[in-house]
Design an enzyme around this catalytic site. Sequence first.
Site, PDB file in Angstrom:
ATOM      1  N   THR A  13       7.670 -20.634 -15.658  1.00 36.49           N
ATOM      2  CA  THR A  13       8.044 -19.812 -16.771  1.00 36.49           C
ATOM      3  C   THR A  13       7.194 -18.388 -16.583  1.00 36.49           C
ATOM      4  OG1 THR A  13       7.675 -21.685 -18.177  1.00 36.49           O
ATOM      5  CG2 THR A  13       7.488 -19.384 -19.368  1.00 36.49           C
ATOM      6  N   CYS A  69     -16.800  -9.984   5.587  1.00 36.17           N
ATOM      7  CA  CYS A  69     -17.765 -11.033   5.882  1.00 36.17           C
ATOM      8  C   CYS A  69     -17.001 -12.230   5.876  1.00 36.17           C
ATOM      9  CB  CYS A  69     -18.780 -10.730   4.768  1.00 36.17           C
ATOM     10  SG  CYS A  69     -20.368 -11.698   5.185  1.00 36.17           S
ATOM     11  N   SER A  71       2.889  -5.022  -5.006  1.00 39.77           N
ATOM     12  CA  SER A  71       1.718  -5.786  -5.751  1.00 39.77           C
ATOM     13  C   SER A  71       1.250  -4.890  -6.912  1.00 39.77           C
ATOM     14  CB  SER A  71       0.590  -5.969  -4.975  1.00 39.77           C
ATOM     15  OG  SER A  71      -0.420  -6.900  -5.688  1.00 39.77           O
ATOM     16  N   GLY A  72       1.310  -5.136  -8.317  1.00 39.23           N
ATOM     17  CA  GLY A  72       1.128  -4.363  -9.236  1.00 39.23           C
ATOM     18  C   GLY A  72      -0.193  -3.869  -9.429  1.00 39.23           C
ATOM     19  N   HIS A  73      -1.245  -4.682  -9.218  1.00 40.78           N
ATOM     20  CA  HIS A  73      -2.522  -4.045  -9.323  1.00 40.78           C
ATOM     21  C   HIS A  73      -2.986  -2.943  -8.458  1.00 40.78           C
ATOM     22  CE1 HIS A  73      -5.047  -6.158  -5.980  1.00 40.78           C
ATOM     23  NE2 HIS A  73      -3.979  -6.920  -5.643  1.00 40.78           N
ATOM     24  N   GLN A  82       0.924  -1.169   0.086  1.00 37.38           N
ATOM     25  CA  GLN A  82       0.006   0.017   0.129  1.00 37.38           C
ATOM     26  C   GLN A  82       1.021   1.301  -0.078  1.00 37.38           C
ATOM     27  OE1 GLN A  82      -2.959   0.244  -0.493  1.00 37.38           O
ATOM     28  NE2 GLN A  82      -3.701  -1.982  -0.338  1.00 37.38           N
TER      29      GLN A  82
HETATM   30  N1  PLP Z   1      -0.601  -6.183   1.661  1.00 38.84           N
HETATM   31  C1  PLP Z   1      -1.479  -5.332   1.891  1.00 38.84           C
HETATM   32  C2  PLP Z   1      -1.049  -4.250   2.678  1.00 38.84           C
HETATM   33  C3  PLP Z   1      -2.621  -5.456   1.034  1.00 38.84           C
HETATM   34  O1  PLP Z   1      -3.384  -4.202   1.247  1.00 38.84           O
HETATM   35  C4  PLP Z   1      -2.963  -6.328   0.122  1.00 38.84           C
HETATM   36  C5  PLP Z   1      -3.953  -6.414  -0.707  1.00 38.84           C
HETATM   37  O2  PLP Z   1      -4.962  -5.848  -0.210  1.00 38.84           O
HETATM   38  C6  PLP Z   1      -2.028  -7.370   0.032  1.00 38.84           C
HETATM   39  C7  PLP Z   1      -0.651  -7.301   0.936  1.00 38.84           C
HETATM   40  C8  PLP Z   1      -2.218  -8.600  -0.739  1.00 38.84           C
HETATM   41  O3  PLP Z   1      -1.692  -8.336  -2.263  1.00 38.84           O
HETATM   42  P1  PLP Z   1      -2.294  -9.344  -3.385  1.00 38.84           P
HETATM   43  O4  PLP Z   1      -3.797  -8.758  -3.541  1.00 38.84           O
HETATM   44  O5  PLP Z   1      -1.588  -8.696  -4.313  1.00 38.84           O
HETATM   45  O6  PLP Z   1      -1.948 -10.549  -2.919  1.00 38.84           O
END
Ligand code: PLP
Length: 400
Positions: free
Chosen positions: A238, A326, A200-202, A180
């Site tokens: 791969t 939830c 994390s890319g997304h 984050q």
């Molecule tokens: N760490 C934190 C602080 C996150 O907010 C998240 C996802 O919300 C993750 C790790 C996990 O990332 P990913 O969804 O790419 O596994």
Amino acid sequence: MKVYFDNNATTKTDERVLEEMMPYFKEEYANPSSMYDFSKNSSNAIREARVKIRDFVGAKNEKEVIFTSCGSESANTAIYGVLSHNRNAKHIITTKVEHACVLNPYKYLEKRGYEVDYIGVNSRGELDIDELSSKIRKDTALVSVMWANNETGVIFPVEKIGEIIKSKNPDTKFYVDAVQAAGKIPMNVKNTQIDLLGISGHKFHAPKGIGALYIKSDAIIKPLIKGGHQEFGLRAGTENVPYIVGMGKAAQLAQESLDFENSEVKRLRDKLENGILNSIYNAKLNTSVYNRVPNTTNIGFEYVEGELILLHLGDEGICASSGSACTSGSLEPSHVLRAMGVPFTALHGSIRFSLSRFNTEDEVDYVLEKLPPIMEKITQISPYQDELEQLKLSKNKAVL
Ligand code: PLP
């Protein structure tokens, strides 16, 4: 109108990222490990992406970066990788407010005989550094601390924490979950005591399904996924070339957008936050206004249910998120807000709004127009009418 204010959950893929990825689906599909010339473009593309991630996290060398599938895999690789290499030390430390991808491996390890300390936070969500410092022992193998919290946006001083850890025990390894923080605040692991760091890319406008792990050159880990020699023998499989290319581009764009993030995105977040706090009497900020990433606000709405707010917001096309998850049919209040000691009255009615560089002023204005009448409606059906009336009176008095 659709307003997406849930960018800490995931982000929209940037068009420029998609464009950069496309050739690696269509023409350049060769396996980067093959020997023929056709594979050269894909192996070069991985090399270039690795350099971009190196620069994004501020590593010394691109060989300190491996690609993974997500932030969770980065965390699991770091945690199990460090502990498989150092099998003697049986004490590990983390915080009470980590993401599940750190907390659940720690809980698993606890059941397998590790001694675990979970460090607490104060009412503003800030980590108790003195407590952390006092827990480091001769046999502490690993400390995991997130850089920024996903629910509150609160930033932990990981550079300082690294110094403390190493001054107490130079052999303790330090993992930082920077999922984050990436794209929101500058990162520079060079000359810090951070041994491993996950992104994390997304979360910064690359697609879902791609992550990276920084591993300092002198930190040794065993691979979680064993098989081929890819990623310097530390992560078999791969390579996911188009996604790796996409995350490299997204990192470059995020780096270029950092100033914008800390000026314009912050301005919109602050406008939204102040607008809500000024117009809704039972709203209160769950954190301090300081030490936060610029895109996140976590607001408690007293004496109402967060899920109900989200449903009403959803009807108006507004996407946000509540602190509750939830789980197995029961509504569990957020472990982060609980660790902060957020009172029961606001615990169930807390909402996170998280913005990105794609959000606009019109969207903020739209939420500020829609939320007050929604809250009016919801408070009317709350069973806590006396308490709400008290709250309204005291707020009015404070204004007078
Ligand atoms: N760490 C934190 C602080 C996150 O907010 C998240 C996802 O919300 C993750 C790790 C996990 O990332 P990913 O969804 O790419 O596994």
